[in-house]
Design a protein around this motif. Structure first.
Motif, PDB file in Angstrom:
ATOM      1  N   ARG A 267      43.944  28.439  43.295  1.00 36.47           N
ATOM      2  CA  ARG A 267      43.559  29.578  44.116  1.00 36.47           C
ATOM      3  C   ARG A 267      44.782  30.343  44.602  1.00 36.47           C
ATOM      4  N   SER A 435      37.630  31.650  50.574  1.00 39.50           N
ATOM      5  CA  SER A 435      37.808  32.231  49.244  1.00 39.50           C
ATOM      6  C   SER A 435      39.166  32.913  49.202  1.00 39.50           C
ATOM      7  N   GLU A 438      39.548  36.132  46.756  1.00 44.02           N
ATOM      8  CA  GLU A 438      38.858  37.291  47.317  1.00 44.02           C
ATOM      9  C   GLU A 438      39.597  37.823  48.539  1.00 44.02           C
TER      10      GLU A 438
END
Length: 854
Positions: A267, A435, A438
């Motif tokens: 991520r 997230s 995002e």
């Protein structure tokens, strides 16, 4: 489009494009290096946290657990369940090899050290399932031989005593191997031993068990193999508490317990890639805005000579494409070289994690090339369009000194504010949902909105400030301060370059500074108890608890009573009995505490395995007559706890006829309550002070009774914290690349901006301004713009960095950690210094301009 015109323009503007090529090349290299370095770090982190499950297809837990059996019959039943289970696993189609990580708790006495409680684990005979990496020596091949961690300060050939749990006779062992387990998280023991299975069985009187690891033959996927094994085990007696999972799932769970998820690196990779592309795009856009804005008069002259708008635009686009192609090729080579150089220089940057082989995925080259070519064209065309718009005569007046209409700036401010507000709101929602990618994308949008507001409002604001402070700087200073409002496009380009660099650097500095403490707080969550002092017979010397409580560095002390609690099936667990309020004081974080009539049981405990949270279960303690109905409360912690009022007291000492024990006569050990002591060290201890405090505890324990054991979570916690810190310090590689990009962007933009002011500077020299005055005007103007942009960039970077850390580790871990104020101040000052230094160097040549050169 005339090719000769394109080549001629490239030659004529070679000096301008040299800086542009450098900016694009660094931006492309930045994107490629970011992806390459992060992929390398991610692969290394995966190997670090997932090493012990690298060759494991399926993991089977709680198969034949004999540690909770309260009788020989129960232990025999558990052993039989394990034998049948292993046979069933081995005969499952798709299984290649099976091993049992047999484990036993032992006490280790090394000369010069206090006795330690630790674990002894059997090594697998299968090479793929034996995850421990041998650094030197050899593997143990029989009883009496052990291997230890290479960082345990125990040399090869050293001998020491191992005292099995429940026995008083020591067993001498010799170290024959050293394992390289750097970075391997293990909070169960700071000094683990590894030996053969026969030795473990000798050290465990009641029989030892452990997790079963299975290696597949590759014929079926791991999840399918796990399902097959679970189905076979479900038909066997005594396997109701068995848990079956894949090795990959266990590796992810292990990493999650320490860093909030194994995919945190993936991520972070994606989020930083988004950030890298956005920053590279802004640097390229800023550079081309300066280049084409400086060529307005040149373009106007070509228009006067008969060139059409279309010809000039096609010619300019071709120039940009040629420049982009050359710069992209240079940037790809620079980025790939930078990745290799960064990983080779990693140890000098404090990165000690064993980095895997450096590999840059093909997609990274495509992404970096797309940034170099695509972004260059997209950002060059608007600037080129503006340069060729309008009439040729009007264009002879440079556009960089044309004031924008007030309504255009107002629209830009309003639109930018709306975009920034929408991006900030969406980014907050993404952070709340954890997230990261995002959140990074919305963060870029927020920054673009802020950049638009800055472009529209900053020139006017600086003009007002310059008017107020300018008189104190003299006529030249006032002129420089007012120039910020007189030339809004140049001010916007300069402030954008500084804002991009400072925001990027501040974001990374803040994120790195917050992630370390946030992840270390997760380690405290794993093991909230600092020190435990235990005795092999459960009886502590009478004066020791008070002595330990009074030592320097000990903040809280608690004596806990130990007893067995058995369920109706005879399974038992060690129950710690103490005042819940005192337990809370000695722990470093909140844990599940028992209330009146409750018993806290670990979720992994096989005792009362079928009871859910809130169920009432009957437990027996010393005899069958002292049963208690207690409400079960499940916990993820490792201790079974009860309030003193909820369980029977330790049986008092009585004579055979039931009379009270005579005073003055020694009480037999069976009537003395079994206890252990828990210590919490002072929070401010670290480094040498912490080691001195722990040495005081060890010395007091050894002097009281050499058979006592000290279990410290500091050493094991430090091993894991060191692993996490080295993974995080790998971000220094990315920070170095980011700083380089920021410096190039600032220096390139400032240099181009100053060099293109020849006409203006010549006019000033013609009206009597000296070289020193011109130099001072340019430097003061740049300093004013850089100071405001740096202040805004530090504030934005601090906010983005904190939100990024929260998105990765959660608000409970990163939300309350203080910002690295000194580092942020350094970044802000560095941004201003870089801009001013670039302006100083560029102004030296510009100040030599004469009036005749206009």
């Amino acid at each position: 489009m005339n090719p000769r015109l394109v080549l001629g323009q490239l030659r004529a503007n070679a000096v301008r494009y040299l800086g542009t090529v450098l900016a694009i090349a660094v931006a492309v290299g930045f994107v490629l290096a970011s992806v390459g370095v992060l992929r390398t770090i991610s692969a290394s982190a995966d190997a670090t946290f997932g090493l012990r499950y690298a060759g494991t297809s399926v993991l089977v837990q709680n198969l034949g657990d004999r540690t909770s059996a309260g009788s020989d019959a129960g232990r025999a039943e558990a052993a039989e369940a394990q034998r049948l289970g292993l046979e069933a696993i081995a005969s499952t189609p798709g299984v290649r090899a099976v091993t049992v990580d047999t484990r036993s708790y032992v006490r280790v006495r090394v000369e010069g050290r206090a006795q330690q409680m630790t674990t002894a684990t059997a090594l697998s005979s299968d090479d793929d399932l034996r995850w421990q990496r041998l650094a030197s020596g050899r593997l143990p091949d029989g009883p009496g031989e052990v291997a230890v961690r290479a960082d345990s300060d125990i040399p090869l050939g050293a001998s020491f005593e191992v005292r099995p749990s429940g026995r008083s006779d020591p067993s001498p062992v010799t170290v024959v191997g050293l394992f390289d387990l750097s970075g391997q998280p293990d909070l169960e023991a700071a000094f683990p031993l590894y030996t053969v299975d026969d030795q473990i069985q000798q050290w465990s009187q009641a029989g030892a068990g452990g997790d079963v690891r299975v290696a597949g033959d590759g014929s079926v996927p791991d999840p399918v193999l796990a399902a097959r094994i679970a189905e076979r085990l479900s038909d066997l007696p005594g396997t109701s508490a068995v848990e079956v999972s894949t090795g990959t799932a266990e590796a992810e769970a292990l990493a999650e317990s320490f860093v909030g998820g194994r995919d945190v690196y993936t991520r972070a990779l994606l989020a930083f890639t988004v950030l890298a592309v956005a920053v590279a795009s802004l640097v390229i856009a800023t550079t081309f805005a300066v280049v084409f804005a400086a060529r307005v008069r040149e373009t106007a002259l070509l228009r006067c000579l008969g060139a059409s708008r279309l010809q000039l635009r096609l010619s300019g686009a071709a120039e940009a494409l040629v420049v982009a192609a050359l710069a992209t090729g240079l940037g790809l080579a620079l980025g790939r070289t930078g990745v290799s150089a960064a990983t080779e220089l990693a140890p000098r940057l404090g990165v000690t994690i064993p980095l895997q082989e450096v590999t840059v995925p093909p997609g990274a080259y495509a992404l970096a090339a797309a940034v170099g070519l695509g972004v260059t064209l997209l950002t060059a065309l608007p600037a080129l369009w503006r340069a060729t718009a309008g009439s040729p005569l009007a264009a002879l007046r440079p556009t960089d000194v044309l004031p924008d209409p007030w309504w255009r700036r107002l629209v830009m401010v309003l639109a930018g504010s709306a975009v920034a507000a929408a991006g900030w709101t969406a980014m907050g929602s993404a952070v709340d949902s954890r997230s990261v990618v995002e959140a990074g994308a919305w963060g870029v949008l927020t920054f673009l909105g802020v950049l638009a507001v800055t472009t529209g409002a900053l020139p006017t604001l600086l003009g007002v400030i310059g008017t107020a402070v300018g008189p104190a700087l003299g006529p030249v200073g006032l002129l420089g301060a007012r120039n910020t409002a007189r030339s809004p496009r140049r001010t916007a380009a300069t402030s954008a370059a500084v804002l991009v660099g400072v925001t990027l650097t501040s974001t990374m500095v803040t994120g790195i500074a917050l992630l370390g403490p946030a992840i270390e707080s997760r380690l405290v969550d794993r093991v909230p108890l600092d020190v435990a002092v235990t005795s092999p017979d459960g009886i502590l010397p009478g004066a020791l608890p008070e002595q330990l409580a009074g030592l320097d560095g000990v903040a809280e002390s608690l004596v806990v009573v130990d007893m067995y609690a058995r369920d109706d099936e005879g399974r038992r667990t060690v129950l710690r009995v103490a005042d819940p309020a005192r337990v809370a004081e000695v722990m470093r974080r909140e844990i599940t505490l028992p209330g009146p009539g409750e018993i806290v049981l670990p979720e992994s405990s096989p005792v009362a395995a079928g009871a859910r949270d809130g169920d009432t279960v009957r437990f027996r303690f010393f005899t069958d007559d002292d049963a208690r109905d207690l409400v079960v409360r499940r916990t993820t912690d490792q201790w079974a706890l009860a309030d003193p009022g909820s369980v029977p007291d330790w049986p008092p000492a009585l004579t055979p006829d039931g009379a009270p024990w005579p005073e003055g006569l020694e009480v037999p050990q069976e009537f003395v309550p079994r206890t252990e002591q828990w210590l919490r060290m002072e929070g401010g201890l670290e480094g040498e002070r912490l080691e001195a405090a722990l040495d005081g505890v060890r010395s007091a324990v050894v002097e009281a009774d050499p058979s006592l054991a000290v279990t410290e979570t500091f050493a094991s916690r430090e091993q894991v914290a060191g692993s996490v810190r080295t993974v995080l310090t790998s971000s220094a590689l990315l920070l170095a690349v980011a700083v380089a990009l920021a410096l190039v962007g600032v220096v390139n933009t400032l240099t181009l901006s100053v060099r293109e002011r020849t006409r203006e500077i010549g006019l000033l020299r013609g009206v009597g301004v000296t070289r020193a005055g011109v130099w001072r005007m340019l430097v003061l103007e740049t300093a004013l713009v850089a100071l405001s942009a740096s202040a805004l960039g530090v504030a934005l970077g601090a906010a983005f960095g904190r939100l990024g850390a929260v998105a990765m580790t959660g608000p409970a871990n990163a939300g309350n950690i203080a910002l690295p104020v000194s580092d942020l101040v350094t970044v802000g000052v560095g941004g201003v210094a870089a801009a001013v230094l670039a302006a100083c160097l560029a102004s030296i040549g510009a100040a030599r301009t004469r009036a005749a050169e206009i």
